[in-house]
Design an enzyme around this catalytic site. Sequence first.
Site: not given
Length: 328
Positions: A123, A131, A196, A234, A249, A314
């Site tokens: 992406c 993506c 995700k 998944e 996520k 982060y």
Amino acid sequence: MSQFPKLRMRRLREHPAMRRMAQETRLSVSDFIYPLFATHGRDVKKEIAPMPGIYQLSLGKLIHEVDEAAQLGIPGVLLFGLPAKKDPMGTEAYESTGIIQEAIRIIKRAAPEMLVIGDVCLCEYTDHGHCGVIANDKVDNDRTLDLLAKMAVCQADAGADVVAPSAMMDGQVGAIRAALDAKGHTGVAIMAYAAKFASGFYGPFRVAADSAPQFGDRRGYQADPSSIRQALREIEQDIEEGADIVLVKPALAYLDVLAAARQRFGHPMAAYNVSGEYSMVKAAAENEWIDGRRVTMEILTAIKRSGADIIITYHAKEAAAWLRDNGH
Ligand code: PBG
């Protein structure tokens, strides 16, 4: 039947040393992976507006950031790239001179002890921002697999220790494992973004990585936020295809998925404390509506308590410094 007054939970809480001993979850700097955004150019250090403290970095500045992370004891970095050019096939993603490959090489040279993880997704590199490659106005799953496999091999050739496929194409983990092994990269691990979700929490990242889809959205391939059983299937599928680490996520709105996966699977689990989660804390702290440090540590602890062995965040550098100041 209450056991009070025989049982008094406050006995475990009153004395700080007792609290410390009884503590069930301890954050450690070893839990953290720090995401970084590599860009072309010289002396570029451009702050990402919705993510105070996080920058797009050209290679020299990137090394500086990696050094700081290493000095704080952070064991790994996750790399995203901003290419010089975007095209429908995301070509720069799998060129040996692509930004992410350059970043991997330079980090491995300057800080060999740092675990280098490459994000494997198109992406950031496609002009349409999806993506994978587009055919008939849709992201074509099977044609995308070849490109993701090429991208992973290209990162491994550059020296990546781990590749992290995040495109949510069916079969991507298997395709990447096969391609890596065929090229002799049997020691390169796969951290699969297994669950995700199609999430609004990625908003600031799309500014950071300039990767917003130019038409439609990602709901046709990312997981449905309302469905936990599909997410677990998944994860199971990615494990069968050879994932070494599985990832959930975003983190905070999906702690139930993380906890359920922790119960069910023995694999190391990672959680991605994503950009929107970071931005919300920073914005509220900036306004002095919350105590940023306290809330950050509470969030990171909750992610670990829910079952994550690895936290991609982060906040890694500031949290590492706070842990160090607290003598951990
Ligand atoms: C690439 C990718 C995304 C994130 C990580 N890898 C964006 C997306 O799927 O739109 C999001 C990370 C974050 O929000 O911090 N596909």
